[in-house]
Structures are given as C-alpha cells and as structure tokens.
Design an enzyme around this catalytic site. Structure first.
Site, PDB file in Angstrom:
ATOM      1  N   TYR A 104       0.822  -1.209   0.000  1.00 54.28           N
ATOM      2  CA  TYR A 104       0.000   0.000   0.000  1.00 54.28           C
ATOM      3  C   TYR A 104       0.860   1.264   0.000  1.00 54.28           C
ATOM      4  O   TYR A 104       0.391   2.339  -0.363  1.00 54.28           O
ATOM      5  CB  TYR A 104      -0.941   0.042   1.214  1.00 54.28           C
ATOM      6  N   LYS A 121       3.651 -15.558   3.000  1.00 57.27           N
ATOM      7  CA  LYS A 121       3.663 -16.370   1.779  1.00 57.27           C
ATOM      8  C   LYS A 121       5.142 -16.636   1.477  1.00 57.27           C
ATOM      9  O   LYS A 121       5.658 -16.299   0.401  1.00 57.27           O
ATOM     10  CB  LYS A 121       2.946 -15.583   0.658  1.00 57.27           C
ATOM     11  N   ASP A 150      -2.780 -18.299   2.239  1.00 55.19           N
ATOM     12  CA  ASP A 150      -3.924 -18.976   1.612  1.00 55.19           C
ATOM     13  C   ASP A 150      -4.517 -20.006   2.568  1.00 55.19           C
ATOM     14  O   ASP A 150      -5.735 -20.129   2.731  1.00 55.19           O
ATOM     15  CB  ASP A 150      -3.527 -19.614   0.266  1.00 55.19           C
ATOM     16  N   ASP A 198      -5.147  -6.726   5.986  1.00 56.11           N
ATOM     17  CA  ASP A 198      -6.366  -6.022   5.588  1.00 56.11           C
ATOM     18  C   ASP A 198      -7.463  -7.049   5.305  1.00 56.11           C
ATOM     19  O   ASP A 198      -8.594  -6.947   5.784  1.00 56.11           O
ATOM     20  CB  ASP A 198      -6.047  -5.188   4.327  1.00 56.11           C
ATOM     21  N   ASP A 225     -10.676  -8.474   8.149  1.00 51.67           N
ATOM     22  CA  ASP A 225     -12.096  -8.401   7.781  1.00 51.67           C
ATOM     23  C   ASP A 225     -12.734  -9.784   7.852  1.00 51.67           C
ATOM     24  O   ASP A 225     -13.859  -9.935   8.328  1.00 51.67           O
ATOM     25  CB  ASP A 225     -12.253  -7.852   6.357  1.00 51.67           C
TER      26      ASP A 225
END
Ligand code: NAD
Length: 356
Positions: free
Chosen positions: A141, A190, A222, A246, A250
């Site tokens: 970001y 990852k 994942d 992020d 959620d």
C-alpha cells in the site's frame, strides 16, 4: 491525570462516543483514577468548520495526548469533495501523525451472540477470541507504484517492500499482545513465494528468542484464510503484513457477525494509540438512537489495557458488556427473538451502571 483526546467525528460518532465516555467515567470513579477528556474535530465536521479534515488544532492536541478515542468519519454530505479534503483523509493523516504502525483488531464472539455468526456454533466453540495484529504503514500500500505503457497495453506495479525494523517493531507488539492473552503467535505470510515474506519469517523467528514464553508458529496466507473458517479456535494472535492483514482482519471480524461489536487499536511507539470501532459513521441511522455503542465502548477498554496497562479496569468494561448481554438487552443491529430492544443511550447507561 490521563489526558484523552476525543474525536467524535461524523454520523453516529457523537452518540457512540458520548456513551463510551459515560462508561469510562464510571470506571475512573470505581477504580479511583483521574481522566480528562478534550474534544476536537476530525472528518466532515472539521471540513465544515476549518475546510480541513484534520485541522492543526486537532493535530496539536493529538500529539500532546496520552491517548486518542475516535468515533467515525464521513457521510454523503462530503462525498463530492476532492480526495485530499475528504473526511477519510483526516483519518489517514491522524494515523500518519501518530506513526501508528500496528493495527490490533480482535474478533471476539460473545456466546450470547454466537447465533448471529454465519459460521456453525460448533466450529466457533465457546467465547472465540482472535487478535489480528496487522502492519499498517508498509508493504504494497505504501511501496513504489506506477503504470507504464508497452506494445500490447499497459503494466502496473505496487512494490511490497519491508525492512527489518518495520517487521521487528510490529512483531514486538504481537509478542507482547500474546503475553496478555493465550501466549500464541501465528505468523501469516507467503514465504514459499515472496522474498518479503522470507524476511518476515527470518526476522520474527530471531525476535522470538526474546519471548521464550510465547509459542511462535507459521502459516501461509492462503491456508490461513481457509483455517479461519474451518477451525478458528486454533488462533490466538495472528501477526501479518499490511495487505494480508487487511483481508484477514475483515474475514476474522465477520466470524462474529456483528459490526457494531468490534473495536480496534492502532499503536505507534510509546503508549499513545488511536482507539476506534471498526465500523463507519452509519449515516443511515445517525441521530436516531439506534447505533450500537458497544464497539466504541470496547475500544475504550482496549485503550485502558494497551495505553495504560490497566487490566482490571479494562476487564471491568468487558464484564459489564457481557452482563448487559446476559440480561437480554440488545440494540437493533443485534436484536434476537425474546430479547429486550434498547437504544444507544439506554445501552450506554446499562453498561455504565454495571460498573459499580
Ligand atoms: P458503515 O460501517 O458506516 O455502515 C454499514 C452498515 O452497518 C450500515 O447499515 C450501518 O447502519 C450499520 N452500522 C455500522 N455501525 C453500526 C453501529 N455501531 N450500530 C448499528 N449499526 C451500525 O459503512 P458504510 O455505510 O460503508 O459507510 C458510511 C460512511 O462511513 C462513509 O462515509 C464511509 O466512508 C465512512 N467510513 C468511515 C470509517 C471510519 O471512520 N473508520 C470506516 C468505514 C466507513
């Protein structure tokens, strides 16, 4: 004397904040500590008065405060203003000013509300309680980004880059947070594909030797997305970088099924922090005494714990919320058959009254 800057903001912000202050005042009375609140403008209301969503007066007060309690910002009135003057720009500026690099989002399923979750109760278990610690100021970001034309179209990139210090400072927060809880950290990355994730693994593994009482495990992102739905009980603290955090925060919060119940903290260096509900300003119900103040009240409890090391005072708020749910009181967003419907004000009064 604790000096708290209070930023009610827009929409339901003022209602949920005033009820949180009631509860914090009740706690300060019971446990005999002094607390001073200083109110300032942020977001749309600050644009209306100063043409700036994060005016210098607010910025100065935040920098001098011991901690910051925020309601929510935004609403249709300001949807058309240019992006640097949008209410949300005030929020981003605040986080930047306070150097808030660690975002803590608990996903706690109250047994009284377990049926509101879309996940089966046997999967959630009793009292599911996960904390996502997300790095907030680095990664894709904030990395170099751009677009370039080439013979068959265009390419675009967002650089995901981290350095050792950025990883270490948020990992310290995760280990310390785990120390206040069940003592388990799951690093989600990852590392089978991404170089930045490999650095995360190496750095966090090294740092873990400073916290021998904390169990550190690793999981690919994942798999973590799947495990959160399959067996969420296995997690205590999830530590992860900005983009993965992020998405996963959620996902974890939706295990609870109730937006109005979820607090958050954004921490920087030192004790200062920004405490706010995860929901927005809910303009559709603003001013109607329908908003659930519990997410903000629980943000107040996080503030006592993380900014002031006041565990028993923080626990008193958690217990008060639980008692009021046990008594069957519900705001419209969490109402269930045979429960007692109350408004924002009454919910605040009931919770404050439990702190005696
Ligand atoms: P929202 O979270 O404000 O509302 C989504 C839905 O949930 C609405 O139906 C709302 O009534 C309900 N809701 C939210 N909080 C509630 C509560 N405490 N009690 C009961 N019901 C609640 O999201 P949105 O509608 O997408 O956004 C509204 C405004 O809030 C927008 O201007 C958006 O930019 C802003 N926003 C601000 C923040 C923030 O300040 N941190 C975060 C998200 C959105």
């Amino acid at each position: 004397m604790m000096k708290i800057v209070v930023l009610p903001g827009d929409g339901i912000g003022p209602e949920i904040i005033s009820n949180t202050l009631k509860v914090l005042k009740a706690v300060s009375k019971k446990f005999k500590f002094e607390i001073a609140f200083e109110e300032h403008l942020i977001g749309g209301c600050a644009i209306d008065k100063y043409d700036n969503p994060f005016p210098p007066l607010t910025q100065k007060a935040c920098l001098q405060a011991d901690s910051i309690l925020l309601g929510a910002v935004g609403g249709p009135k300001w949807d058309k203003v240019v992006s640097e003057k949008r209410p949300e720009a005030g929020l981003l500026n605040l986080r930047k000013t306070m150097n808030a690099f660690a975002n803590l989002r608990p996903a706690h399923v109250y047994p009284q509300l377990a049926s509101a979750s879309s996940i089966k109760q046997e999967v959630l278990g009793n009292n599911l309680d996960i904390m996502v610690v997300r790095e907030l100021t680095g990664g894709a970001y904030f990395g170099d980004k751009g677009r370039k034309k080439y013979e068959n179209g265009e390419k675009a990139w967002d650089l995901m880059m981290y350095n050792t210090e950025e990883i270490e400072r948020v990992a310290h927060v995760a280990f310390k947070t785990a120390g206040l809880r069940k003592g388990k950290v799951m690093l989600v990355d990852k590392a089978n594909v991404l170089e930045s994730s490999k650095l995360w693994r190496e750095t966090v593994t090294k740092l873990a030797t400073n916290y021998p009482e904390i169990e550190l495990k690793y999981m690919y992102v994942d798999n973590a997305a799947m495990q959160l739905i399959r067996d969420p009980k296995q997690f205590d603290v999830i530590l992860t970088e900005n983009l993965f955090g992020d998405i996963l925060s959620d996902e974890a919060s939706m295990l609870t099924g109730s937006l109005g119940m979820l607090p958050s903290a954004s921490l920087g260096f030192g004790k200062n922090g920004i405490y706010e509900p995860i929901h927005g300003s809910a303009p559709d119900i603003a001013g109607q005494d329908k908003a659930n103040p519990i997410a903000t009240i629980l943000s107040g409890a996080m503030m006592l714990l993380y900014s002031f090391d006041m565990k028993k005072e923080s626990d008193a708020i958690l217990q008060a919320v639980s008692n009021v749910l046990d008594m069957g009181y519900r705001t419209p967003d969490i109402i269930q058959p045979e429960m007692k419907l109350v408004g924002t004000e009454e919910m605040g009064n009931l919770i404050a009254a439990q702190i005696v």
